[in-house]
Design a protein around this motif. Structure first.
Motif, PDB file in Angstrom:
ATOM      1  N   ALA A  66       0.834  -1.214   0.000  1.00 26.49           N
ATOM      2  CA  ALA A  66       0.000   0.000   0.000  1.00 26.49           C
ATOM      3  C   ALA A  66       0.861   1.253   0.000  1.00 26.49           C
ATOM      4  N   SER A  67       1.975   1.220   0.675  1.00 33.87           N
ATOM      5  CA  SER A  67       2.881   2.365   0.724  1.00 33.87           C
ATOM      6  C   SER A  67       3.539   2.606  -0.636  1.00 33.87           C
ATOM      7  N   VAL A  68       3.973   1.530  -1.277  1.00 36.26           N
ATOM      8  CA  VAL A  68       4.602   1.642  -2.595  1.00 36.26           C
ATOM      9  C   VAL A  68       3.593   2.128  -3.636  1.00 36.26           C
ATOM     10  N   CYS A  69       2.349   1.681  -3.514  1.00 36.92           N
ATOM     11  CA  CYS A  69       1.293   2.092  -4.454  1.00 36.92           C
ATOM     12  C   CYS A  69       0.759   3.497  -4.146  1.00 36.92           C
ATOM     13  N   GLY A  70       1.172   4.084  -3.051  1.00 35.82           N
ATOM     14  CA  GLY A  70       0.729   5.422  -2.698  1.00 35.82           C
ATOM     15  C   GLY A  70      -0.620   5.483  -2.009  1.00 35.82           C
ATOM     16  N   VAL A  71      -1.161   4.337  -1.624  1.00 35.98           N
ATOM     17  CA  VAL A  71      -2.463   4.285  -0.966  1.00 35.98           C
ATOM     18  C   VAL A  71      -2.341   4.568   0.528  1.00 35.98           C
ATOM     19  N   TYR A  72      -1.180   4.297   1.075  1.00 37.85           N
ATOM     20  CA  TYR A  72      -0.981   4.384   2.524  1.00 37.85           C
ATOM     21  C   TYR A  72       0.345   5.084   2.783  1.00 37.85           C
ATOM     22  N   GLN A  73       0.338   6.013   3.697  1.00 36.03           N
ATOM     23  CA  GLN A  73       1.558   6.736   4.063  1.00 36.03           C
ATOM     24  C   GLN A  73       2.078   6.162   5.374  1.00 36.03           C
ATOM     25  N   SER A  74       3.148   5.390   5.308  1.00 37.60           N
ATOM     26  CA  SER A  74       3.714   4.765   6.496  1.00 37.60           C
ATOM     27  C   SER A  74       4.799   5.644   7.095  1.00 37.60           C
TER      28      SER A  74
END
Length: 189
Positions: free
Chosen positions: A132-140
């Motif tokens: 999700a972070s790599v896809c830009g959906v989630y900011q970790s």
């Protein structure tokens, strides 16, 4: 300690207790599904428990402890019990009469099952967070490398806990046989 601190402590204990039971409720059927796919069970005619396998490996001369236990179990319990039923009857007898190491093995067996299940869940969640972070959906707050490494470490630890759980299952079978022999059959004469 203040009354609020005691109340908070009690609430934490109750929540922990409930979460522990929920973990076991979910982990148990998943564990049963995985354990039936273990090479040990496939190689041993699909017997679900190492206890049954051990009892089926007895020699024919009657001199081994395992042979004496197999014969003694048939006399002690109903001779018509299946191997599965015999495992649970023996386990229950040892547990309820506080004989031998049954409680210790069962507790550790359950602990390892919970640990591997929770470590798998944690590893998968970290990898989902990575994707999700790599896809830009989630900011970790962690970098993708940190998420991937942590997820991998958790999955490796899950594998180690799973192997320990399988080992304890096999050791528990041996322990049940020898504890039943030493504490029940030897006492009867």
């Amino acid at each position: 300690m203040s009354d609020a601190g005691v109340l908070q402590g009690a609430i934490i204990l109750i929540i922990s207790y409930v979460l522990g039971h929920l973990t076991q409720a979910v982990a148990s059927p998943i564990d049963e599904w995985f354990i039936r796919r273990e090479p040990f069970y496939a190689e041993n005619a699909g017997l679900p428990y190492p206890f049954e396998h051990k009892l089926n490996q007895v020699d024919t001369d009657g001199g081994s402890v395992t042979h004496k236990v197999k014969t003694g179990l048939d006399e002690f319990f109903d001779p018509g019990l299946s191997g599965y039923e015999l495992f649970f009857a023996t386990q229950s007898y040892l547990w309820n009469n506080d004989i031998g190491r049954m409680r210790r093995f069962q507790t550790l067996y359950t602990l390892f099952r919970s640990l591997y299940f929770l470590l798998v869940v944690g590893g998968v969640l970290h990898w989902v967070g990575l994707i999700a972070s790599v896809c830009g959906v989630y900011q970790s707050t962690w970098s993708p490398i940190e998420l991937g490494i942590l997820g991998g470490i958790l999955l490796i630890l899950a594998g180690i806990m799973y192997r320990r759980r399988v080992r304890f299952h096999k050791e528990m079978a041996k322990m049940m046989i020898f504890d039943f022999y030493a504490n029940v059959l030897s006492q009867d004469g």
